[in-house]
Design a protein around this motif. Structure first.
Motif, short mmCIF file in Angstrom:
data_model
loop_
_atom_site.label_atom_id
_atom_site.label_comp_id
_atom_site.label_asym_id
_atom_site.label_seq_id
_atom_site.Cartn_x
_atom_site.Cartn_y
_atom_site.Cartn_z
N THR A 10 -1.29 6.93 7.48
CA THR A 10 -2.55 6.39 6.96
C THR A 10 -2.33 4.93 6.59
O THR A 10 -1.21 4.44 6.58
N THR A 11 -3.42 4.24 6.23
CA THR A 11 -3.28 2.85 5.79
C THR A 11 -2.82 2.78 4.34
O THR A 11 -2.27 1.78 3.92
N GLY A 12 -3.02 3.84 3.58
CA GLY A 12 -2.60 3.86 2.19
C GLY A 12 -3.60 3.18 1.28
O GLY A 12 -4.62 2.64 1.71
N ARG A 13 -3.28 3.20 -0.01
CA ARG A 13 -4.12 2.55 -1.02
C ARG A 13 -3.36 1.39 -1.65
O ARG A 13 -2.15 1.47 -1.85
N TYR A 57 0.84 -1.18 0.00
CA TYR A 57 0.00 0.00 0.00
C TYR A 57 0.88 1.24 0.00
O TYR A 57 1.94 1.26 0.62
N GLY A 117 0.80 5.61 0.39
CA GLY A 117 -0.02 6.74 0.82
C GLY A 117 0.73 7.67 1.73
O GLY A 117 1.95 7.56 1.90
#
Length: 146
Positions: A123-126, A117, A119
């Motif tokens: 954050t957790t990200g994409r 991921y 981002g």
């Protein structure tokens, strides 16, 4: 009044105790996934002329025998080290990160596969693609937008 304070303390204690015990390390998460994939919890098992070990490594009893010595946990750390070495220095000053997800471990005959991921930091990200680790040699490769 004493009963209310006692029960409040008891509830808070139980909640904190539960939260402390429910957080698992990345290694524990991968070990649980390996158990679900059929790897033993200790020692080794032999199935269809293949020896499966607790750490996710395996040996094929063929001529000549093949040893896939990179286990699931080691593959995760190799992937994480690759990300840190190749990308962290350039992304951290910009407030960005790449994260390897231990829960996403998958296996094929010759590779371990993890989702990664991308981002903002914190954050957790994409989801951006997969990072693969060769089970025999430990080579790391990324498949995705990078």
């Amino acid at each position: 009044m004493k009963k209310i304070i006692f029960f409040t303390f008891l509830v808070i204690f139980l909640l904190v105790f539960q939260l402390a015990n429910s957080s698992k390390t990345d290694e524990e998460i991968i070990q649980l996934k390996l158990l679900k994939m059929g790897y033993p919890s200790s020692g080794y098992i032999i199935c269809n002329e293949t020896v499966y070990y607790k750490d996710g490594s395996k040996s094929e009893l063929s001529k000549p025998p093949k040893m896939y010595k990179i286990g699931g946990v080691e593959a995760y750390y190799l992937a994480q080290n690759y990300i840190d070495k190749e990308y962290s220095k350039t992304l951290e000053p910009k407030g960005l990160m790449i994260r390897v997800e231990p829960k996403s471990i998958e296996e094929s005959e010759k590779y371990w596969k993890f989702k990664f991921y991308f981002g903002d930091t914190g954050t957790t990200g994409r989801f951006m693609g997969y990072i693969t680790v060769n089970r025999e040699k430990g080579y790391v490769d990324m498949e995705g937008l990078f």
